[in-house]
Each structure stands twice: as C-alpha cells, then as structure tokens.
Design an enzyme around this catalytic site. Structure first.
Site, mmCIF file in Angstrom:
data_model
loop_
_atom_site.group_PDB
_atom_site.id
_atom_site.type_symbol
_atom_site.label_atom_id
_atom_site.label_comp_id
_atom_site.label_asym_id
_atom_site.label_seq_id
_atom_site.Cartn_x
_atom_site.Cartn_y
_atom_site.Cartn_z
ATOM 1 C CB SER A 100 30.850 46.657 43.163
ATOM 2 O OG SER A 100 30.744 46.286 44.112
ATOM 3 C CE1 TYR A 113 29.593 41.253 42.561
ATOM 4 C CE2 TYR A 113 31.073 42.472 44.290
ATOM 5 C CZ TYR A 113 29.882 42.207 42.945
ATOM 6 O OH TYR A 113 29.157 43.108 43.605
#
Length: 205
Positions: A100, A113
């Site tokens: 990501s 995250y």
C-alpha cells in the site's frame, strides 16, 4: 467467490476457489494442496488479503491491531510458507505481495496498518534478494492507493469510519489494480518488477 468464479468462467477463463482463513497456517497449507491437486503445481502466489482499521493510538484499539496483524502479517507469512517449498523444488515461481502507499507514507489514524505495510515492504525486499538470486523466483510488490473494495464500511471507530468514507470518494477500482497485477506477473523469468505504486490522481499521499 462463487459469483467471481462464475463470471470468470462465463468470460471464457478458468477459475476455481477454496475458502481460506489466512490467519491460520493450516488453512493456507490446505489451499496450496488444493491448487496442486487441481493444477499440478503453484506457479504464482498473490498475497492480497488485507485489513485496514482506523484508530488513534490513544484509542488503544488492541482488538483492531490484532486483526490487522493476523491478516496483513501472519496471513502473508503463512501463504509464503505454504507455497515456497514447491516453488524452490520446481526451480521457478512468482510471489506478488500487495502492499500500500501506506507502506511509504504514514497517514493519520493508521499507525498499525501502515506498520504492517512497511513490514510487507521489508519482507518483499528480503525475499527478492534471496529467492531471486539463489532460486530464480520472481518476487514483486504493488503498492496501491485508495481502492473501492467496500473496506470503508468495515471500520468500527466512528472517527475512522468518517475518514475512510471521505477517502473512498476518490478511490480507484479493483479492475485498475488488477491491470497492474497482470503486468507484474506477465514478465519473462529473467525480469522482475520490484515495485509498482498506483493510486488515485486526486490522492495527495
């Protein structure tokens, strides 16, 4: 999954599925056994399971932290452990880890995250250096920005849900990311795509 497999077959492709819980090592081992029984071997592994739950550190959202660690870290390691021995034995294979842009830039309310995505970047580089050089296995990573996968609706924290829903307004589609995946995997054995970053044009991080 039945719908997805059916749509692939309807378009003239080949598809099979096996329900899997990535946080359980035995479940990934069963998936690889299923793939080998169906197709004879595993040529490519795409690590794509991911969970993004927003919260501030002061919220001490330990349950959410554990869920992300189980999926985003343990899930990847379990899949690699299950598929890697066969790839080494056959002398080739492709491992594609979905990361990501959060593995490049830490955003607000997403510390854990982002940390899991930095982890993915670290293991991908380590895998590439060892497996590529010693065993000819291609290891790649794709780092997408915001994708409209319905993830915003799964955020429990009220502040986090609002932030997620705002982000989702500019999201790119899963199909656009799939094009990048196909490109990374569709390379000859002597060429490895190290990292592709793909994000919405209006995403500023």
């Amino acid at each position: 999954m039945t719908v997805v497999a059916g749509s692939i077959k309807g378009a003239g492709g080949e598809a099979a599925y096996h329900l899997t819980e990535v946080s359980e090592r035995s479940s990934l081992e069963d998936l690889v056994k299923f793939a080998i029984s169906k197709y004879g071997k595993v040529d490519s592994l795409v690590n794509n399971a991911g969970l993004m739950l927003f919260s501030d550190w002061k919220d001490v959202a330990v349950d959410d932290w554990d869920k992300m660690i189980d999926t985003n870290i343990r899930g990847y390691l379990h899949a690699i452990a299950a598929a890697l021995p066969g790839m080494i034995a056959q002398g080739h294979g492709k491992i594609l880890n979905m990361s990501s842009v959060a593995g490049l830039h830490v955003g607000g309310s997403s510390g854990v995250y982002s940390a899991t995505k930095f982890f993915i970047r670290g293991i991908t580089e380590s895998l590439r250096k060892e497996l590529g050089v010693e065993h000819g296995i291609q290891v790649s990573m794709i780092s997408p920005g915001v994708i409209d996968t319905g993830w915003a609706d799964k955020v429990n924290n009220s502040k986090g849900k609002k932030a997620a829903q705002e982000l989702n307004k500019i999201a790119i589609t899963p199909e656009q990311v799939a094009d990048a995946v196909a490109y990374a995997l569709d390379q000859p054995n002597n060429l490895t795509i190290n990292d592709i970053v793909i994000h919405p044009t209006k995403q500023d991080w």
